[in-house]
Design a protein around this motif. Structure first.
Motif, PDB file in Angstrom:
ATOM      1  N   GLY A  42      61.188  70.728  33.074  1.00 37.13           N
ATOM      2  CA  GLY A  42      62.663  70.447  31.789  1.00 37.13           C
ATOM      3  C   GLY A  42      61.375  70.459  30.515  1.00 37.13           C
ATOM      4  O   GLY A  42      60.756  71.352  30.129  1.00 37.13           O
ATOM      5  N   SER A  43      62.399  70.248  29.920  1.00 31.62           N
ATOM      6  CA  SER A  43      60.795  70.371  28.219  1.00 31.62           C
ATOM      7  C   SER A  43      60.751  69.833  28.111  1.00 31.62           C
ATOM      8  O   SER A  43      60.517  67.786  27.540  1.00 31.62           O
ATOM      9  CB  SER A  43      62.226  69.788  27.123  1.00 31.62           C
ATOM     10  N   ILE A  44      59.274  69.873  28.030  1.00 28.94           N
ATOM     11  CA  ILE A  44      58.237  68.032  27.924  1.00 28.94           C
ATOM     12  C   ILE A  44      57.101  68.852  27.281  1.00 28.94           C
ATOM     13  O   ILE A  44      56.393  69.607  26.993  1.00 28.94           O
ATOM     14  CB  ILE A  44      57.821  68.588  30.070  1.00 28.94           C
ATOM     15  N   SER A  45      56.554  67.682  26.677  1.00 32.43           N
ATOM     16  CA  SER A  45      55.201  68.292  25.523  1.00 32.43           C
ATOM     17  C   SER A  45      54.247  67.717  25.860  1.00 32.43           C
ATOM     18  O   SER A  45      54.538  66.884  27.029  1.00 32.43           O
ATOM     19  CB  SER A  45      55.968  67.077  24.901  1.00 32.43           C
ATOM     20  N   SER A  46      53.447  68.377  25.780  1.00 36.61           N
ATOM     21  CA  SER A  46      51.997  67.905  25.514  1.00 36.61           C
ATOM     22  C   SER A  46      51.631  66.316  25.064  1.00 36.61           C
ATOM     23  O   SER A  46      50.800  65.755  25.882  1.00 36.61           O
ATOM     24  CB  SER A  46      50.788  69.220  24.749  1.00 36.61           C
ATOM     25  N   VAL A  47      52.611  66.030  24.335  1.00 36.30           N
ATOM     26  CA  VAL A  47      52.329  64.399  24.462  1.00 36.30           C
ATOM     27  C   VAL A  47      52.938  63.199  24.741  1.00 36.30           C
ATOM     28  O   VAL A  47      54.547  63.255  24.294  1.00 36.30           O
ATOM     29  CB  VAL A  47      51.740  63.910  22.064  1.00 36.30           C
ATOM     30  N   ALA A  59      52.005  50.560  36.404  1.00 37.36           N
ATOM     31  CA  ALA A  59      51.195  51.339  36.003  1.00 37.36           C
ATOM     32  C   ALA A  59      52.071  52.499  35.389  1.00 37.36           C
ATOM     33  O   ALA A  59      52.471  53.182  35.340  1.00 37.36           O
ATOM     34  CB  ALA A  59      50.789  51.372  37.029  1.00 37.36           C
ATOM     35  N   THR A  60      50.759  52.787  34.176  1.00 33.77           N
ATOM     36  CA  THR A  60      50.819  53.563  33.081  1.00 33.77           C
ATOM     37  C   THR A  60      49.916  55.090  32.708  1.00 33.77           C
ATOM     38  O   THR A  60      48.979  54.405  32.728  1.00 33.77           O
ATOM     39  CB  THR A  60      51.710  53.515  31.544  1.00 33.77           C
ATOM     40  N   ILE A  61      50.615  55.973  32.566  1.00 36.46           N
ATOM     41  CA  ILE A  61      49.347  56.959  32.405  1.00 36.46           C
ATOM     42  C   ILE A  61      49.087  58.083  31.191  1.00 36.46           C
ATOM     43  O   ILE A  61      50.726  58.709  31.546  1.00 36.46           O
ATOM     44  CB  ILE A  61      48.878  57.593  33.760  1.00 36.46           C
ATOM     45  N   THR A  62      48.295  58.400  29.929  1.00 35.73           N
ATOM     46  CA  THR A  62      49.006  59.136  29.474  1.00 35.73           C
ATOM     47  C   THR A  62      48.351  60.437  29.509  1.00 35.73           C
ATOM     48  O   THR A  62      47.783  60.631  30.941  1.00 35.73           O
ATOM     49  CB  THR A  62      48.397  58.684  27.957  1.00 35.73           C
ATOM     50  N   GLN A  63      48.647  61.536  28.991  1.00 31.50           N
ATOM     51  CA  GLN A  63      48.129  62.760  29.336  1.00 31.50           C
ATOM     52  C   GLN A  63      46.696  62.569  28.766  1.00 31.50           C
ATOM     53  O   GLN A  63      45.573  63.924  29.366  1.00 31.50           O
ATOM     54  CB  GLN A  63      48.729  63.968  28.235  1.00 31.50           C
ATOM     55  N   TYR A  64      45.971  61.934  28.300  1.00 33.55           N
ATOM     56  CA  TYR A  64      45.138  61.974  28.280  1.00 33.55           C
ATOM     57  C   TYR A  64      44.319  61.115  29.410  1.00 33.55           C
ATOM     58  O   TYR A  64      42.774  61.158  29.448  1.00 33.55           O
ATOM     59  CB  TYR A  64      44.069  61.136  27.127  1.00 33.55           C
ATOM     60  N   GLY A  65      44.829  60.561  30.139  1.00 35.55           N
ATOM     61  CA  GLY A  65      44.537  59.133  31.412  1.00 35.55           C
ATOM     62  C   GLY A  65      44.265  58.337  30.706  1.00 35.55           C
ATOM     63  O   GLY A  65      43.263  57.177  31.980  1.00 35.55           O
ATOM     64  N   THR A  66      44.368  57.619  29.665  1.00 39.46           N
ATOM     65  CA  THR A  66      44.715  56.437  29.852  1.00 39.46           C
ATOM     66  C   THR A  66      45.532  55.604  30.860  1.00 39.46           C
ATOM     67  O   THR A  66      46.456  56.019  30.328  1.00 39.46           O
ATOM     68  CB  THR A  66      44.878  56.236  27.888  1.00 39.46           C
ATOM     69  N   ALA A  82      48.810  70.040  34.858  1.00 35.76           N
ATOM     70  CA  ALA A  82      48.739  71.125  34.779  1.00 35.76           C
ATOM     71  C   ALA A  82      50.519  71.191  35.743  1.00 35.76           C
ATOM     72  O   ALA A  82      51.197  72.099  35.855  1.00 35.76           O
ATOM     73  CB  ALA A  82      47.749  72.280  36.148  1.00 35.76           C
ATOM     74  N   LYS A  83      50.509  70.226  36.648  1.00 33.53           N
ATOM     75  CA  LYS A  83      51.586  69.929  37.138  1.00 33.53           C
ATOM     76  C   LYS A  83      52.249  69.320  37.329  1.00 33.53           C
ATOM     77  O   LYS A  83      53.731  69.145  37.226  1.00 33.53           O
ATOM     78  CB  LYS A  83      51.594  69.801  39.234  1.00 33.53           C
ATOM     79  N   ASN A  84      52.611  68.578  35.998  1.00 36.38           N
ATOM     80  CA  ASN A  84      53.164  67.693  35.303  1.00 36.38           C
ATOM     81  C   ASN A  84      53.598  66.277  36.200  1.00 36.38           C
ATOM     82  O   ASN A  84      55.179  66.140  37.104  1.00 36.38           O
ATOM     83  CB  ASN A  84      54.761  67.991  34.635  1.00 36.38           C
ATOM     84  N   THR A  85      53.013  66.126  37.498  1.00 37.29           N
ATOM     85  CA  THR A  85      53.047  65.239  38.436  1.00 37.29           C
ATOM     86  C   THR A  85      52.500  64.484  38.118  1.00 37.29           C
ATOM     87  O   THR A  85      51.092  64.163  38.029  1.00 37.29           O
ATOM     88  CB  THR A  85      53.163  65.988  39.796  1.00 37.29           C
ATOM     89  N   VAL A  86      52.697  63.131  38.703  1.00 36.93           N
ATOM     90  CA  VAL A  86      52.291  61.282  38.624  1.00 36.93           C
ATOM     91  C   VAL A  86      52.201  61.304  40.141  1.00 36.93           C
ATOM     92  O   VAL A  86      53.748  60.969  40.721  1.00 36.93           O
ATOM     93  CB  VAL A  86      52.718  60.654  37.690  1.00 36.93           C
ATOM     94  N   TYR A  87      51.297  60.197  40.457  1.00 34.47           N
ATOM     95  CA  TYR A  87      50.636  59.648  41.671  1.00 34.47           C
ATOM     96  C   TYR A  87      50.895  58.397  41.373  1.00 34.47           C
ATOM     97  O   TYR A  87      50.048  58.141  40.789  1.00 34.47           O
ATOM     98  CB  TYR A  87      50.040  60.083  42.362  1.00 34.47           C
ATOM     99  N   LEU A  88      51.248  57.437  42.222  1.00 36.13           N
ATOM    100  CA  LEU A  88      50.601  56.177  42.409  1.00 36.13           C
ATOM    101  C   LEU A  88      50.446  55.799  44.225  1.00 36.13           C
ATOM    102  O   LEU A  88      51.122  55.630  44.966  1.00 36.13           O
ATOM    103  CB  LEU A  88      51.913  55.100  42.369  1.00 36.13           C
ATOM    104  N   GLN A  89      48.960  55.544  44.660  1.00 41.73           N
ATOM    105  CA  GLN A  89      48.358  54.872  45.931  1.00 41.73           C
ATOM    106  C   GLN A  89      48.650  53.849  45.809  1.00 41.73           C
ATOM    107  O   GLN A  89      47.558  52.652  44.770  1.00 41.73           O
ATOM    108  CB  GLN A  89      46.967  55.980  45.487  1.00 41.73           C
ATOM    109  N   MET A  90      49.063  53.368  46.709  1.00 42.21           N
ATOM    110  CA  MET A  90      49.279  52.005  46.810  1.00 42.21           C
ATOM    111  C   MET A  90      48.623  51.244  47.971  1.00 42.21           C
ATOM    112  O   MET A  90      49.226  51.634  49.442  1.00 42.21           O
ATOM    113  CB  MET A  90      50.682  51.631  46.906  1.00 42.21           C
ATOM    114  N   SER A  91      47.839  50.264  48.083  1.00 50.55           N
ATOM    115  CA  SER A  91      46.547  49.996  48.791  1.00 50.55           C
ATOM    116  C   SER A  91      46.854  48.480  48.901  1.00 50.55           C
ATOM    117  O   SER A  91      47.365  47.889  47.962  1.00 50.55           O
ATOM    118  CB  SER A  91      44.948  50.577  49.388  1.00 50.55           C
TER     119      SER A  91
END
Length: 115
Positions: free
Chosen positions: A26-31, A49-56, A74-83
């Motif tokens: 959709g309408s995705i900003s770079s920030v 958990a959260t992550i900014t576009q800069y990886g913080t 590039a894919k506007n995708t976020v992942y959560l690896q749970m172990s």
């Protein structure tokens, strides 16, 4: 508007692993900030958990050292690896996308950890 599609929940035994994915469109900003929240029955929805576009990254104390959040801008995708999953991690997990003061939510995916 932003749409979020989650995948990857399921049933796992204690000590196991799962990986959640959430693709935004959709309408995705770079920030923006992407993240995961969870809600157990009878409880409020809490950040995981959260992550900014800069990886913080930020993590809830209860998941530090066990969960890892990452994103592919590039894919506007976020992942959560749970172990090392625990029964107390059982909840509906919601993807969150935040930009311009607006929160968008995914439909939620159930994660169940059996003891």
């Amino acid at each position: 508007q932003v749409q979020l599609v989650e995948s990857g929940g399921g049933l796992v035994q204690a000590g196991g692993s799962l990986r959640l994915s959430c693709a935004a469109s959709g309408s995705i900003s770079s920030v923006n900030v992407m993240g995961w929240y969870r809600q157990a029955p009878g409880k409020q929805r809490d950040p995981v958990a959260t992550i900014t576009q800069y990886g913080t990254r930020t993590y809830a104390d209860s998941v530090k050292g066990r969960f890892a959040i990452s994103r592919d801008n590039a894919k506007n995708t976020v992942y959560l690896q749970m172990s090392s999953l625990k029964p107390e991690d059982t909840a509906v997990y919601y993807c969150n996308f935040y930009q311009y003061g607006v929160n968008y939510w995914g439909q939620g995916t159930q994660v169940t950890v059996s003891s």
